[in-house]
Structures are given as structure tokens and as C-alpha cells.
Design a protein around this motif. Structure first.
Motif, PDB file in Angstrom:
ATOM      1  N   ALA A 114       1.370  -1.039  -0.028  1.00 52.34           N
ATOM      2  CA  ALA A 114       0.037   0.199   0.072  1.00 52.34           C
ATOM      3  C   ALA A 114       0.899   1.295   0.008  1.00 52.34           C
ATOM      4  CB  ALA A 114      -1.061   0.210   1.486  1.00 52.34           C
ATOM      5  N   GLY A 115       2.112   1.546  -0.198  1.00 53.03           N
ATOM      6  CA  GLY A 115       2.825   2.205  -0.224  1.00 53.03           C
ATOM      7  C   GLY A 115       3.606   2.488   1.469  1.00 53.03           C
ATOM      8  N   ARG A 116       3.140   2.207   2.145  1.00 57.40           N
ATOM      9  CA  ARG A 116       2.788   3.081   3.974  1.00 57.40           C
ATOM     10  C   ARG A 116       4.826   2.120   3.994  1.00 57.40           C
ATOM     11  NH1 ARG A 116      -2.747   4.821   5.577  1.00 57.40           N
ATOM     12  NH2 ARG A 116      -1.826   4.013   7.472  1.00 57.40           N
ATOM     13  N   HIS A 117       5.062   2.604   3.501  1.00 61.54           N
ATOM     14  CA  HIS A 117       6.981   2.118   4.203  1.00 61.54           C
ATOM     15  C   HIS A 117       7.906   1.790   5.127  1.00 61.54           C
ATOM     16  CE1 HIS A 117       6.484   1.921   0.103  1.00 61.54           C
ATOM     17  NE2 HIS A 117       7.341   3.220  -0.273  1.00 61.54           N
ATOM     18  N   GLU A 118       7.124   2.886   5.832  1.00 67.54           N
ATOM     19  CA  GLU A 118       7.471   2.907   7.269  1.00 67.54           C
ATOM     20  C   GLU A 118       6.701   2.604   8.298  1.00 67.54           C
ATOM     21  OE1 GLU A 118      10.053   4.833   9.376  1.00 67.54           O
ATOM     22  OE2 GLU A 118      11.006   6.399   7.838  1.00 67.54           O
ATOM     23  N   GLU A 119       5.844   2.495   8.231  1.00 71.71           N
ATOM     24  CA  GLU A 119       4.761   1.160   8.679  1.00 71.71           C
ATOM     25  C   GLU A 119       4.787  -0.290   9.099  1.00 71.71           C
ATOM     26  OE1 GLU A 119       0.283   2.854   9.209  1.00 71.71           O
ATOM     27  OE2 GLU A 119       1.067   4.335   7.696  1.00 71.71           O
ATOM     28  N   ALA A 120       5.454  -0.599   7.589  1.00 69.18           N
ATOM     29  CA  ALA A 120       4.812  -1.677   6.795  1.00 69.18           C
ATOM     30  C   ALA A 120       6.709  -2.440   7.579  1.00 69.18           C
ATOM     31  CB  ALA A 120       5.449  -2.022   5.938  1.00 69.18           C
ATOM     32  N   ALA A 121       7.692  -1.501   8.433  1.00 69.03           N
ATOM     33  CA  ALA A 121       9.302  -2.385   8.296  1.00 69.03           C
ATOM     34  C   ALA A 121       8.566  -2.539  10.321  1.00 69.03           C
ATOM     35  CB  ALA A 121      10.431  -0.495   7.953  1.00 69.03           C
ATOM     36  N   ALA A 122       8.303  -1.316  10.826  1.00 72.16           N
ATOM     37  CA  ALA A 122       7.562  -1.503  11.559  1.00 72.16           C
ATOM     38  C   ALA A 122       7.402  -2.753  11.970  1.00 72.16           C
ATOM     39  CB  ALA A 122       7.064  -0.160  12.354  1.00 72.16           C
ATOM     40  N   VAL A 123       6.481  -2.862  11.506  1.00 70.25           N
ATOM     41  CA  VAL A 123       5.691  -3.888  11.967  1.00 70.25           C
ATOM     42  C   VAL A 123       6.492  -5.160  11.174  1.00 70.25           C
ATOM     43  CG1 VAL A 123       3.755  -5.347  10.716  1.00 70.25           C
ATOM     44  CG2 VAL A 123       3.221  -2.874  11.262  1.00 70.25           C
ATOM     45  N   ALA A 124       6.809  -5.102  10.881  1.00 74.55           N
ATOM     46  CA  ALA A 124       7.816  -6.423  10.316  1.00 74.55           C
ATOM     47  C   ALA A 124       8.750  -6.321  11.424  1.00 74.55           C
ATOM     48  CB  ALA A 124       8.496  -6.019   8.731  1.00 74.55           C
ATOM     49  N   ALA A 125       9.591  -5.667  11.679  1.00 72.94           N
ATOM     50  CA  ALA A 125      10.528  -5.709  13.429  1.00 72.94           C
ATOM     51  C   ALA A 125       9.670  -5.488  14.768  1.00 72.94           C
ATOM     52  CB  ALA A 125      11.068  -3.738  13.340  1.00 72.94           C
ATOM     53  N   LYS A 126       8.628  -5.274  14.737  1.00 70.41           N
ATOM     54  CA  LYS A 126       7.552  -6.060  15.887  1.00 70.41           C
ATOM     55  C   LYS A 126       7.750  -7.179  15.537  1.00 70.41           C
ATOM     56  CE  LYS A 126       4.123  -4.716  18.625  1.00 70.41           C
ATOM     57  NZ  LYS A 126       3.097  -4.646  19.062  1.00 70.41           N
ATOM     58  N   GLY A 127       7.167  -8.311  14.200  1.00 75.41           N
ATOM     59  CA  GLY A 127       7.170  -9.481  14.471  1.00 75.41           C
ATOM     60  C   GLY A 127       8.167  -9.299  14.793  1.00 75.41           C
ATOM     61  N   LYS A 128       9.255  -9.623  14.083  1.00 75.05           N
ATOM     62  CA  LYS A 128      10.699 -10.289  14.179  1.00 75.05           C
ATOM     63  C   LYS A 128      10.971 -10.651  15.847  1.00 75.05           C
ATOM     64  CE  LYS A 128      14.540  -8.960  12.335  1.00 75.05           C
ATOM     65  NZ  LYS A 128      15.637  -9.169  11.689  1.00 75.05           N
ATOM     66  N   GLU A 129      10.399  -9.284  16.777  1.00 73.07           N
ATOM     67  CA  GLU A 129      10.990  -9.145  18.479  1.00 73.07           C
ATOM     68  C   GLU A 129      10.359 -10.405  18.729  1.00 73.07           C
ATOM     69  OE1 GLU A 129       9.868  -5.551  19.799  1.00 73.07           O
ATOM     70  OE2 GLU A 129      10.915  -4.491  18.641  1.00 73.07           O
ATOM     71  N   LEU A 130       8.743 -10.673  18.348  1.00 73.44           N
ATOM     72  CA  LEU A 130       7.951 -11.626  18.747  1.00 73.44           C
ATOM     73  C   LEU A 130       8.795 -12.643  18.567  1.00 73.44           C
ATOM     74  CD1 LEU A 130       5.452 -11.750  20.524  1.00 73.44           C
ATOM     75  CD2 LEU A 130       4.170 -11.791  17.761  1.00 73.44           C
ATOM     76  N   ALA A 131       9.147 -12.854  17.171  1.00 81.11           N
ATOM     77  CA  ALA A 131      10.028 -14.778  17.392  1.00 81.11           C
ATOM     78  C   ALA A 131      10.756 -14.776  18.303  1.00 81.11           C
ATOM     79  CB  ALA A 131      10.426 -14.608  15.774  1.00 81.11           C
ATOM     80  N   LEU A 132      11.277 -13.646  18.801  1.00 78.75           N
ATOM     81  CA  LEU A 132      12.794 -13.710  19.704  1.00 78.75           C
ATOM     82  C   LEU A 132      12.285 -13.972  20.932  1.00 78.75           C
ATOM     83  CD1 LEU A 132      15.850 -13.328  20.842  1.00 78.75           C
ATOM     84  CD2 LEU A 132      15.366 -10.474  20.835  1.00 78.75           C
ATOM     85  N   GLU A 133      11.091 -13.456  20.942  1.00 75.40           N
ATOM     86  CA  GLU A 133       9.998 -13.847  22.356  1.00 75.40           C
ATOM     87  C   GLU A 133      10.405 -15.421  22.402  1.00 75.40           C
ATOM     88  OE1 GLU A 133       6.220 -13.076  24.972  1.00 75.40           O
ATOM     89  OE2 GLU A 133       7.328 -11.408  23.718  1.00 75.40           O
ATOM     90  N   TYR A 134       9.451 -15.834  21.282  1.00 77.29           N
ATOM     91  CA  TYR A 134       8.986 -16.823  21.121  1.00 77.29           C
ATOM     92  C   TYR A 134      10.227 -18.330  20.828  1.00 77.29           C
ATOM     93  CZ  TYR A 134       4.528 -15.225  20.722  1.00 77.29           C
ATOM     94  OH  TYR A 134       3.169 -14.150  21.263  1.00 77.29           O
ATOM     95  N   GLY A 135      11.078 -18.310  20.602  1.00 71.36           N
ATOM     96  CA  GLY A 135      12.509 -18.211  20.917  1.00 71.36           C
ATOM     97  C   GLY A 135      12.403 -19.493  19.142  1.00 71.36           C
ATOM     98  N   VAL A 136      12.035 -18.417  18.197  1.00 72.70           N
ATOM     99  CA  VAL A 136      12.312 -18.518  16.942  1.00 72.70           C
ATOM    100  C   VAL A 136      12.615 -17.413  16.459  1.00 72.70           C
ATOM    101  CG1 VAL A 136      10.938 -20.508  17.232  1.00 72.70           C
ATOM    102  CG2 VAL A 136       9.816 -18.472  16.428  1.00 72.70           C
ATOM    103  N   ALA A 137      13.376 -16.390  15.875  1.00 67.20           N
ATOM    104  CA  ALA A 137      14.303 -15.407  15.874  1.00 67.20           C
ATOM    105  C   ALA A 137      14.690 -16.049  14.712  1.00 67.20           C
ATOM    106  CB  ALA A 137      14.896 -14.343  16.584  1.00 67.20           C
ATOM    107  N   ARG A 138      15.771 -16.750  15.479  1.00 75.37           N
ATOM    108  CA  ARG A 138      16.872 -16.924  14.005  1.00 75.37           C
ATOM    109  C   ARG A 138      16.485 -17.982  12.563  1.00 75.37           C
ATOM    110  NH1 ARG A 138      18.775 -16.727  18.639  1.00 75.37           N
ATOM    111  NH2 ARG A 138      21.183 -14.911  18.657  1.00 75.37           N
ATOM    112  N   THR A 139      14.731 -18.845  12.598  1.00 73.57           N
ATOM    113  CA  THR A 139      14.200 -19.664  11.505  1.00 73.57           C
ATOM    114  C   THR A 139      13.159 -18.839  11.466  1.00 73.57           C
ATOM    115  OG1 THR A 139      13.241 -20.430  14.188  1.00 73.57           O
ATOM    116  CG2 THR A 139      15.208 -21.371  12.830  1.00 73.57           C
ATOM    117  N   GLN A 140      11.669 -18.679  12.583  1.00 73.52           N
ATOM    118  CA  GLN A 140      10.603 -18.280  11.550  1.00 73.52           C
ATOM    119  C   GLN A 140      10.820 -16.969  11.329  1.00 73.52           C
ATOM    120  OE1 GLN A 140       7.190 -19.726  13.552  1.00 73.52           O
ATOM    121  NE2 GLN A 140       7.826 -21.871  13.438  1.00 73.52           N
ATOM    122  N   GLY A 141      11.736 -16.254  12.189  1.00 76.22           N
ATOM    123  CA  GLY A 141      11.540 -14.493  12.265  1.00 76.22           C
ATOM    124  C   GLY A 141      12.931 -14.181  11.212  1.00 76.22           C
TER     125      GLY A 141
END
Length: 1004
Positions: free
Chosen positions: A616-643
Motif C-alpha cells: 500500500a506504499g506505507r513503507h515506514e509502517e511496514a518496516a515497523a510491523v515487520a520489526a515487531k514481528g521479529k521481536e515476537l519471534a525472538l520472544e517465542y524462541g524462533v528469531a533465527r528461523t521463522q523470524g
């Protein structure tokens, strides 16, 4: 062989010890230690470990792979390491080092940690286990450096190899040194360790250390150390000749009285057995018993197998320990070298062999506590198989498969299930023995193969199971079982890019009744919708996803509901507006996934939301959401795989925003994880795009080659994001290398394949590249240009990003038709500016400046070029910067450093420009191309110049210009440098086209 037939000091390995010390000092890292059997790899590691421990410089953790590993004993060295760590710091100490103190994942490796937190066998659970082990090592290293030694990796099971690779690739900051030893002479061409070693060697901070044979001087030193005095004349030469510098053979050949222990053995086996054969007969008998238990055996197990009590066993083994045939290892014994055990075991007669393994199996059946927990059933499978007892080997293999599945060791689970199937026909009551029929075993084998990534084997098992189900006849056939197998086979066919996966899913849906609703039907419908949407039948995908959602809600199954909602959302994304409805849908997906507690579904939510926002061209928001997802992947212990998957969705908007260095760092980290092909393609194309923008054509070529290799393994319609983006990179690179004709085959494929999901988002950039190529080629490309325009006209443009690309396409298509439309380029530039895409805006401004120059408006051109110059400099986009600089030299507008003189000699500004090019020796065609005018117009300007200068020809006009030094500041410059950069995008980001030539409105 006497007690002194082993050197008290390590000889000839100072350089190797130094390399290990250096590696520890610069940890994190890894050292791969290889060498032939008997060269002293274990002795080297023990010496290094002892030195490190004595100095208190690091904690040393050692685990060895077992020969039984090939029979399916998973994670053997890591289980040993964990057991030692628990013995050292306790279970609570280990719990304090893992995320949230949750040791549930570690319970899969060591039962002392209780029961696993989940009975589920999935890639997610395996990923979490790997993350927990890595975190444990890193946090342990925060207290003091850690040396993790994995010995005898040539025997490593598949799961151990996978975990080892994961650890080495992901060590980042904590001072952890991983040392791996292996026998290089065991690595035949097809050995599974070979590709692992090759892959690890390419990782930063990984060194390979090959242990070589001893030089003659080192042989002399070793002989002296063993004897304790100078050797008699001639002995070193004889030892050196016969041992060929192998330390094990040197010590086996040498006796402590200064003579050869055996004169000339017929074989290596004879040499190794010579020391054993000099021991008392009763000691030899027990050594034969010990050889059946592997390189290491517990004292209690050996006592049970030999039938000796503790005191008798100790008395009988003492000569073997004194002779260095056996060494004491904790509560058990180990052969001093695996080669000795192999020689003793291979020397057994057939009857002895069978009876020995029968005694082992019976001893373990009578007392399971004789082996560490987790090893019982795989040990029984091994011994009953060696004893030729098919019935009990089958039963033990079935139980061992369950243990391996619980430990998330899917390859080893598959090995055990394959053994069950192999033995099945030899056991008449096999089904009753294990409580499962033949089809169930094949179902489990297919599922294990799927989880292990061995899809080819999995397809064979699933197909064979389907045939057995169908053999019951249509009326008696178990429909649910048949449908579940079809879904599994369809999934594996999809993963292997084999035809028929949609047909399998469609048949599974048809077989399952809609009433009563079942979770299986909801799951199959969701899978079907996911796969069929990669074809052009989007309405069918939407209908299947909608029904799956309806069933999930009826059954109150949050996991199925989340998957159905996501599939329905992705079936046909509308980027037109981030409306309240769209936001509500995404929020509902997040809420249900969170309530359901399904980490995988929640992470998938972050993937699709960031994907949508970028589209949708909302680049800043997209990067922030993906970064938050990576943080969640780290919390769940899958940062280097699913993250890792979220790295794509983070890097893509960073590229769009011009934050290229950040994007490259994200992508490099993701590529280090050796991600699946579904992830790798996008990473290769995105990184290739940045390389192209910066003028690094070699890297761009390398990335394209990698992408092409992957796409050869996948169907072209598998995914527009992968297929069209790869074609985009192919087209842009061809333009950058001055090969516009080579762009058209890539564009042709996009023209032919229409109607896929996200069609406009990924097709438009390729079509833009096609229009650019048509402009380069000229009039002969007119038919192709018409087809490109027809394909673009059929696209449904959705959202501001696609609208910006469409404006870009319209301007480029007009240029290909010979029209330099400044307003069109300005509109495209404004659209990119509103999205925050500096690079795309700069490219459009350059073309707008070219149009302004063609109209003689130098002030307008200069203003646009200065904005583009700033962007190119900030981004490091050298090809674009060079093009901007070249165009700025053609303008006569005031510059930052002063103003250029106005046109002299009564010439108009355009005639002055033409005279400059005439002075450079340009032809009328060259002038037309450089100034974006027709050849005829250039000829008229030249005629006017000749008249105003009162000269007869072009040569005299050039001579006049040189005599008056009209162009002294630009003499020798080429006015035809690389183009302003082509257009197109990966996921909506226009990227560079550092072309070698710029063509006029009609080409050459």
C-alpha cells in the motif's frame, strides 16, 4: 602393549594448538578439525581443553557422536553436554539461563528437565529447541568463554548436524568457540557430513584445521617420549617407515623395551589387535563383549553383558586399562581409539556376533536403567537387528521412532519407521505387536519425511499408503484417512514444485463431507485455498477460504479460524486504501491468533500485515510491523528461523525508503540462516536490486544467478512475488549491460502469465522495464510495445504504490513512442515523493529534466537535477549520480558554483549546445540522441550555425569553436553517458538502470 606405550606429552602439534588458542581468543567462531584415524585429533582436543580449564580461561563442554547415530540416536553429543552441565550447575542453574526459565524444550534432549512443553511435532517446535540451545550457550558465555567440542562428527545423526550448523551460523557476540572433529578418511563422496563442512567453511569466523601425519623429527620425539630415553639406533627409521607418521600406529608398533611390538602386521587390523592379543584371555573376552556397546560403555552394562560382578569385572579389565587399550571415562570405559574397538568387533565370528548383541538386548530389556534415558529403544533396535531378531527389532524400532519424534528428530524418526517397514513382512503379527497397521506406519513415515524436508521419500510413502487405503474398495475406504493423506501429499508436491498438488487438495476437499463440519475439512479447505490462489482461479480460493472460516467458527477452533482469515485476506488483496474495514480485519486476525495461543499463526499475521502495508506504499509502517514481528519471534524462541521470513518484509520497505545499508544488514543476517527457497528468492532479488542501484553489476549478476537456480526448481506460477521479481532483476540487469533486446523474453513471460494474485504489484515493474527496452531498441520494438501496453491496460491498479508505478509506466511508454512528456515525469516524481521513495523520485526527476532540456528549459532541468543529485549522493547510487552530473553539464542554468556564459556569436542557446557537440566531432545522429531531438532538426541547427559563423563546413565550425576556446571547460567530455536509470521495482521500489547509452525518442 605396555602401560608406557603412550606418550605422556603431545608431540608435533604446537601449530595446531596455537590455532585453537587464537580461535578462542577471537571467539565467537568455530574450528573444524579433520584428519585420518589415529592422527591424534582427540588427544589434541583433550590437551587444548585441559590447558584452557587449568588456566580458568573458559568452560569446556564436550560431547561425542556415537556410531549408533546412523541408527537414529538423535542429538547424542548435545545430550551428553547437557547432562554434564546439569551435573555441574544443576537443573535450576540451567533454567536460569534459558528464556523465561522454561526448560520444556530441553526436556526433548534430557528427561531430567521433565516433560516437553508440547507434544506437537512441528518445524516450529524444532526451531524453538534450536533457539533455546543457542541462548543457553550464549548466556553461559556471558559468565565466562565457552568451548563446545563435538567429537567424531563423521558419526553424527542428521539432527545433530542440523543443530550444529544452526549454532555455528548464529553465534554472533558471545565468546563461544565450537570445535568439531571428524575423520577425513571416512568422508566418502556421498557422506552427509561433506555438504555441512562445505557450507560451514563459507561462514565468517570458521576455520578448517587438517591434522597431518608427523614429520620424521616428530616421530623421533614421540618415540623418545614413549620410551623415556633415547631410542636405539635404527629404531626411529623402522618405526617411521612402517607407521608413515601416524601417532596411533607408532605407539601400537612400539614396545617399552625399545623393540617393535610386532614385526610386520599383514593389515592395520592385525596391528591394532596385536596389543589386545598380548592381554590375558579373560581380558580379551571382556573386550570382545565391550566392543558390542560402541566406543564407550557403562560399567554396569558391561557387567550385565559379561556376567561378571563388579569386583571380577574390575580385576579382568585392569590389564586393558594398564595397556591403554581401554581408558576410564566417568562411570564407564572407552576404547582408547575407535579403530581398536572396530578391529575387536570385526574379529568376532558370526555366531559370537549374534550371541553378543542378543546378550546386550536382553540385558537392556531386563534393566532399562543400564543406558541413559532416551537411548533405550534405539539401542534395543540396534542390538535386536544385529541379533537377527526381526520381531523385537520391529517393536523396538517403533518405540524408538516415537522417542525421536518427541525429540523433534524427524530424520531419525524416519530412519526408525523405515526399519519397521523393512521388517514388516518378516513379522506375521506386526500390527498386533505395535498396535498400528501398515498404513499407519506409512502415514507416520510420510509425515516424518515431510518434517525432515525429505519430500521425495515422503511422496513415495504417501502414495503407497494411498494405494493401500484405496485397495479396500470405494465402499469400505476410510475417507478421512484418504483425504488426510492427499493433503499431506499435496503439500509435499507443492514444496517440491511437482505438478498435481492442487488436484490432490481438490480431491481431498471433495472427499470430505460438509456436514457434519470437521476440523479436518476446515484445514484441508484452508490449505487448498492457499495453494489454488497461486493459480489464476482466485474466486475458487476465496470460496474455499470462506467455507474454512465458517467451519472453524462453528467448531470454535481459533487456530483454524486464524489460518482461514489469513488465507481469505491474502486471496485477493486490495491496496486501494488502508480503510477502517481493512484495519478491523487485520485486528481481528491478531486477536484470534493471540487468544488461540498459536505462535505460528500470530507470526503469520505480522507477515501478511507488513506485506500489505508495503504494497500500500506505507513503507515506514511496514518496516515497523515487520520489526515487531521479529521481536515476537525472538520472544517465542524462533528469531533465527521463522523470524528470518520477516526479514524480507523488513528489508523491502527499507529499500523503498532508501535505507539501503540497513536493508543489506537485515538481508545478510537472513541469508546466513540458509533459509528455504521460498524465502531466499526474495532476498536475492532485493539485494541484487540494491547492488544494481549502486552500480555493483557483479553482485547483481551473482544474485540473479542464484535466483534463476531457485526458480528452475519451482514452477513459474508458484508465486508472483518470486517469479515476476526474478524476471524484473533479469530485465534490469540486461538494460544496465546495454542489452535491451534481452529484456523482451523476460517481459514476454509476464505478458503471457496474467491474473495471478498480486498481479499488478509485481507485473508493473517488469512491464516498465519492457517499455524502457522498447525506447532503447527503437521503431522495431513497436509491436512489442503495443503488447506491453495492452497487458498494462488489463491490470487492476490498487493503492498509491501501484498508481505511482502506473504513472511511471505511462511516462516510459510515451518515451518509447518518441514523446518526452515532462508533465508525466513530474507527476510520477510527485507520486514517489508522497510515498517517501527518494530514489524513485530522483529517477523520475532525471527524466523530467531530460524532457525540459529537449524543450530548451535549462532552468527547469537544473532544478530537478539538483534534487536528484542530492538523493543519489545520499544513497550511494553512483550510476544515477553520474547521469545527473552529465546532464547538469549540459544545462546553462546558474549553478551552485557560479553561472555559465550565455550563448555568443549570435547563436541561440540550442545552437550553442549543438556547436559544442559538433566541436566534439559528433554526427547529426549523435547530436539528436544527446539532445533528444530528431536527426533532421539537428541538421537544421548545424546549417544555421555554419551560416552564422560564416564557415563552409562542420570542420571549420569546430575549428572556430576551439580557436575561441568556447568549450575549453568541457573538451573531451562525452555527452552520451549512461542513462538516468531504468524503472521498475521489486515489490514496488523502482531501481536503477545504469545504461551505457541514452537514446532519442525513436531509438537509434
Amino acid at each position: 602393549m605396555s602401560a608406557r606405550a603412550m606418550s605422556p606429552v603431545l608431540v608435533g602439534r604446537a601449530a595446531e594448538l596455537g590455532l585453537l588458542e587464537d580461535a578462542l581468543a577471537s571467539a565467537p567462531g568455530a574450528v573444524l578439525v579433520g584428519g585420518e584415524a589415529g592422527l591424534g585429533k582427540t588427544r589434541l582436543i583433550r590437551e587444548f581443553a585441559a590447558s584452557v580449564a587449568r588456566g580458568g580461561r573458559a568452560r569446556v563442554l564436550i560431547g561425542g557422536c556415537l556410531e549408533l547415530g546412523s541408527d537414529g540416536l538423535p542429538f547424542a553429543p548435545f545430550t551428553t553436554v547437557l547432562r554434564g552441565l546439569v551435573r555441574d550447575i544443576g537443573i535450576d542453574g540451567v533454567a536460569a539461563l534459558v528464556p523465561r526459565g522454561d526448560t520444556g524444550s530441553l526436556a526433548r534432549l534430557l528427561p531430567e528437565f521433565g516433560e516437553p512443553e508440547s507434544d506437537a511435532a512441528s518445524g516450529e517446535e524444532r526451531a524453538r529447541l534450536f533457539e533455546v540451545v543457542l541462548t543457553l550457550l550464549e548466556r553461559l558465555a556471558e559468565r565466562e568463554p565457552v568451548v563446545l567440542v563435538i567429537e567424531d562428527a563423521h558419526w553424527a545423526d542428521r539432527s545433530t548436524r542440523d543443530l550444529l550448523a544452526f549454532l555455528v551460523r548464529n553465534l554472533s557476540v558471545a565468546p563461544v568457540l565450537v570445535v568439531v572433529t571428524y575423520r577425513s578418511d571416512e568422508l566418502h563422496r556421498a557422506h552427509p557430513l561433506r555438504p555441512l563442512l562445505g557450507g560451514l567453511e563459507r561462514v565468517d569466523r570458521v576455520n578448517r584445521l587438517e591434522i597431518t601425519r608427523l614429520a620424521r623429527s616428530d616421530v623421533a620425539a614421540l618415540v623418545t617420549e614413549v620410551l623415556g630415553h633415547a631410542p636405539p639406533p635404527g629404531l626411529v627409521e623402522r618405526i617411521d617407515a612402517r607407521s608413515e607418521g601416524n601417532p596411533l600406529f607408532i605407539e601400537a608398533l612400539l614396545d617399552d623395551d625399545g623393540t617393535l611390538a610386532c614385526e610386520l602386521p599383514e593389515s592395520l587390523r592385525d596391528l591394532l589387535l596385536a596389543g589386545v592379543q598380548r592381554l590375558p584371555e579373560e581380558t580379551q573376552d571382556v573386550l570382545r563383549d565391550a566392543s558390542g556397546g560402541g566406543t564407550r560403555i557403562e560399567h554396569a552394562l558391561l557387567a550385565a553383558v559379561s556376567g561378571l560382578d563388579d569386583s571380577a569385572l574390575t580385576r579382568v579389565l585392569r590389564p586393558a586399562v594398564a595397556a591403554n587399550v581401554l581408558v576410564v571415562d566417568g562411570d564407564g570405559y572407552a576404547f582408547r581409539h575407535a579403530l581398536i574397538r572396530e578391529a575387536v568387533h570385526d574379529d568376532l565370528l558370526p555366531g559370537e556376533y549374534t550371541r553378543l548383541h542378543t546378550r546386550y538386548a536382553e540385558a537392556l530389556e531386563n534393566d532399562p536403567g543400564l543406558v541413559p534415558s532416551g537411548r533405550l529403544w534405539v539401542e534395543l533396535s540396534h542390538h535386536w537387528k544385529a541379533a537377527n531378531d526381526a520381531t523385537w527389532a520391529l517393536v523396538a524400532s517403533w518405540r524408538a521412532a516415537a522417542d525421536a519424534r518427541k525429540a523433534l528428530a524427524y530424520a531419525e524418526c524416519l530412519t526408525m519407521l523405515s526399519r519397521v517397514l523393512h521388517l514388516w513382512d518378516r513379522v506375521p503379527d506386526a500390527a498386533e505387536r505395535i498396535g498400528a497397521d501398515h498404513i499407519k506406519v506409512m502415514e507416520d513415515a510420510a509425515a516424518a519425511a515431510d518434517l525432515a524436508g525429505e519430500y521425495d521419500r515422503g511422496l513415495k510413502f504417501a502414495t503407497a499408503a494411498l494405494k493401500e487405503v484405496e485397495a479396500a474398495g470405494e465402499d469400505a475406504m476410510d475417507t478421512e484417512r484418504w483425504a488426510a493423506l492427499l493433503e499431506l501429499r499435496g503439500h509435499m508436491r507443492y514444496e517440491m514444485a511437482r505438478p498435481g498438488f492442487v488436484d490432490d487438495l481438490r480431491a481431498a476437499v471433495k472427499a470430505l463431507p460438509a456436514d457434519p463440519p470437521t476440523v479436518l475439512r476446515a484445514r484441508v479447505l484452508s490449505t487448498f485455498a492457499t495453494y489454488v490462489r497461486f493459480s489464476t482461479d482466485i474466486p475458487e480460493a476465496q470460496a474455499a477460504a470462506a467455507e474454512s472460516l465458517e467451519i472453524a467458527r462453528k467448531l470454535a477452533d481459533p487456530v483454524a479460524e486464524t489460518q482461514a482469515l489469513i488465507t481469505l485476506f491474502c486471496a485477493d488483496i486490495d491496496y486501494s486504501d488502508y480503510s477502517a474495514t481493512t484495519e478491523a480485519t487485520l485486528n481481528e486476525i491478531e486477536r484470534i491468533a493471540t487468544v488461540g495461543g498459536n505462535h505460528r499463526a500470530l507470526l503469520r499475521y505480522y507477515v501478511i500485515k507488513s506485506h500489505f502495508l508495503e504494497g500500500a506504499g506505507r513503507h515506514e509502517e511496514a518496516a515497523a510491523v515487520a520489526a515487531k514481528g521479529k521481536e515476537l519471534a525472538l520472544e517465542y524462541g524462533v528469531a533465527r528461523t521463522q523470524g528470518t521470513f520477516l526479514c524480507i518484509n523488513q528489508a523491502e520497505p527499507l529499500v523503498s525508503l532508501g535505507r539501503w545499508d540497513e536493508a543489506i544488514a537485515v538481508m545478510n543476517h537472513a541469508m546466513e540462516q540458509e533459509p528455504a527457497v521460498t524465502i531466499r528468492t526474495s532476498l536475492l532479488v532485493l539485494s541484487g536490486a540494491v547492488a544494481l542501484a549502486r552500480g555493483d553489476l557483479d553482485t547483481a549478476r551473482e544474485r540473479l544467478a542464484g535466483s534463476r537456480e531457485i526458480m528452475r526448481l519451482k514452477m513459474k506460477w508458484l508465486k508472483t512475488q518470486d517469479y515476476f521479481s526474478s524476471l524484473w532483476l533479469e530485465a534490469r540487469l540486461a538494460l544496465a549491460e546495454g542489452r535491451p533486446q534481452d529484456v523482451l523474453p523476460a517481459v514476454e513471460r509476464v505478458i503471457e502469465v496474467a491474473g495471478l494474485p498480486d498481479d499488478a504489484r509485481y507485473a508493473l515493474p517488469v512491464l516498465i522495464a519492457g517499455a524502457t527496452a522498447c525506447a532503447e531498441i527503437g521503431a522495431t520494438a513497436a509491436p512489442m510495445l503495443r503488447r506491453i501496453e495492452e497487458r498494462a491496460a488489463g491490470l487492476t491498479i490498487s493503492g498509491p504504490l501501484q498508481r505511482a508505478n502506473k504513472l511511471l509506466f505511462d511516462a516510459e511508454a510515451a518515451r518509447a513512442r518518441g514523446v518526452l512528456d515532462q508533465a508525466a515525469w513530474d507527476a510520477a516524481a510527485a507520486a514517489w515523493e508522497s510515498l517517501g521513495n527518494r530514489y524513485a523520485r530522483a529517477q523520475a526527476l532525471v527524466h523530467a529534466a531530460e524532457a525540459a532540456l529537449a524543450d530548451g528549459d535549462h532552468d527547469a532541468a537544473a532544478g530537478r537535477l539538483r534534487i536528484a543529485a542530492d538523493a543519489a549522493a545520499d544513497l550511494g547510487a553512483e550510476p544515477l549520480a553520474e547521469r545527473v552530473a552529465e546532464l547538469l553539464r549540459r544545462t546553462r542554468a546558474p549553478r551552485r558554483g557560479g553561472a555559465e556564459p550565455s550563448a555568443p556569436l549570435g547563436l541561440t542557446p540550442r545552437e550553442y549546445e549543438v556547436l559544442r557537440l559538433v566541436a566534439e566531432g559528433r554526427s547529426n545522429r549523435d547530436i539528436a540522441e544527446a539532445l533528444f531531438i530528431s536527426v533532421k532538426t539537428a541538421s537544421v541547427h548545424v546549417s544555421n550555425i555554419l551560416g552564422k559563423l560564416d564557415v563552409a563546413n562542420r570542420g571549420e565550425a569546430a575549428a572556430t569553436a576551439h580557436r575561441l576556446m568556447l568549450f575549453a571547460g568541457s573538451a573531451g567530455r562525452s555527452a552520451s553517458r549512461s542513462g538516468a536509470g531504468g524503472h521498475g521495482s521489486v515489490a514496488g521500489t523502482p531501481l536503477p538502470d545504469p545504461r551505457h547509452r541514452t537514446v532519442g525518442p525513436h531509438g537509434n
